[in-house]
Design an enzyme around this catalytic site. Structure first.
Site, PDB file in Angstrom:
ATOM      1  CE  LYS A 117      -4.459  -1.287   1.966  1.00 48.57           C
ATOM      2  NZ  LYS A 117      -5.469  -0.946   2.960  1.00 48.57           N
ATOM      3  CE  LYS A 199      -6.125  -8.312  -1.399  1.00 48.88           C
ATOM      4  NZ  LYS A 199      -6.239  -7.727  -0.063  1.00 48.88           N
ATOM      5  CE  LYS A 202     -12.140  -3.023   0.737  1.00 48.28           C
ATOM      6  NZ  LYS A 202     -12.902  -3.657   1.780  1.00 48.28           N
TER       7      LYS A 202
END
Ligand code: TYM
Length: 336
Positions: A117, A199, A202
């Site tokens: 991230k 993966k 969203k």
């Protein structure tokens, strides 16, 4: 005399940071529903986790209630489970601070989700994003959870939770139960439909990569028909065919059929019918949930009654553990 055996405790949560995906559903929610009769379950909407990346306040408010509605629509009974919103239980933030003072920076720097991230956010990484696994540890440890049902991607955070708990227990005295991950056999890692080695998430920029729980049937059909496969034309569960493997996983998680049964069913048929059946299985699974989410989100009073009752129960359990932690650390209690 009848003996009452204490039920084991379960804790889990989902961030209201975006619309929920089929990954959230198959990796987490669908399995939670199966556990509600046999365990004492706490299911949280982790809004404090969501703000580790920037959120628009009105979207966060809407999504928090939508996630709550999705929990109920997916089959979680508010009378059997404690369903609550994280920020309604102040003990989470307090316990997270205490645990932050028992966690090493080195441990947090090793978290792969943080590394991924933080790459995406470049120079504007918030300190909360770095400390987030400690808040997650607080969530779990406050309820003395035995089991934590999550998808594969949360395994590392859970290992850290166990390390933090063990360290606290060793430096003071036994305080926390050491929780175990509870990863579903099927659906623990639903992959991106366009890049099936990643993966499903969203936060992907390409909407064809993921299926949302609230995607209308025609959108689901389109996304599955466009899902990346390969040119082999064989329905086989193998790492060499990650796209096909992912679709088999989805079909298996929904229908309960084994990989072998699915392989056999589509032997010699190519991908067209297979993809159609995967799409219909998803549509069939999600349609009743979507219908109920729509109804529930118009009933704000009912949703409020659920999260108020949940907050009361959660506050009671969490505060008990927090007081124990404070006492062991050496804080002076305000009242005996
Ligand atoms: P979050 O909100 O990213 O995801 C919620 C749950 O969905 C699972 N999941 C998946 N499973 C399979 N395939 C996928 N593609 C997929 N994507 C997501 C996740 O594994 C998770 O179980 N830190 C957590 C939320 C959290 C939490 C907790 C969980 C906060 N405190 C305490 C358990 C216990 C998170 O960000 O999940």
């Amino acid at each position: 005399m009848e003996q009452t055996v204490e039920k084991k405790v379960i804790f889990s949560g989902i961030q209201p940071s975006g619309e929920l995906t089929l990954g959230n559903y198959l990796g987490a929610l669908k399995n939670w529903v199966k556990l509600q009769d046999d365990y004492n379950c706490y299911y949280c909407i982790v809004d404090m986790h969501a703000i580790t990346v920037k959120q628009e306040p009105k979207d966060l408010r809407r999504r928090t209630l939508e996630v709550l509605a999705t929990y109920v629509a997916a089959g979680l009974d508010p009378d059997k489970n404690t369903i609550f919103i994280q920020s309604h239980v102040p003990a989470h933030a307090e316990a997270a601070w205490l645990l932050n003072c028992n966690t090493y920076i080195g441990e947090l720097s090793r978290m792969t989700q943080y590394k991924d991230k933080s790459q995406r956010y470049g120079n504007s990484i918030l300190a909360g994003l770095f400390n987030y696994p400690v808040l997650m540890a607080a969530d779990i440890l406050l309820y003395q959870a035995d089991l934590v049902p999550v998808g594969n991607d949360q395994k590392q955070h859970l290992e850290l939770t166990r390390d933090i708990a063990e360290r606290f227990n060793n430096s003071y005295s036994p305080t926390f139960k050491i929780p175990e991950p509870y990863i579903p056999e099927e659906g623990a890692k639903i992959m991106d439909l366009q890049e099936p080695t990643k993966k499903m998430s969203k936060s992907s920029d390409n909407p064809n990569s993921f299926i949302l729980i609230m995607d209308p049937p025609e959108v689901i059909r389109k996304k599955i028909s466009r899902a990346v496969t390969d040119s082999l034309g064989i329905v086989k569960y193998t790492d060499e065919q990650p796209g096909v493997k992912n679709l088999i996983t989805i079909l298996s998680a929904i229908t309960g059929k084994t990989h072998e049964e699915i392989e056999k069913e589509y032997e010699g048929q190519g991908y067209a019918q297979f993809k159609k059946d995967v799409a219909e299985a998803i549509v069939g699974e999600l349609a009743p949930i979507q219908q109920e989410v729509k109804e529930l989100t118009t009933n704000k009073e009912y949703l409020e009654s659920i999260y108020k009752k949940g907050a009361e129960k959660a506050n009671y359990a969490a505060t008990k553990t927090l007081r124990k932690m404070q006492k062991k650390i050496g804080f002076i209690p305000l009242s005996k």
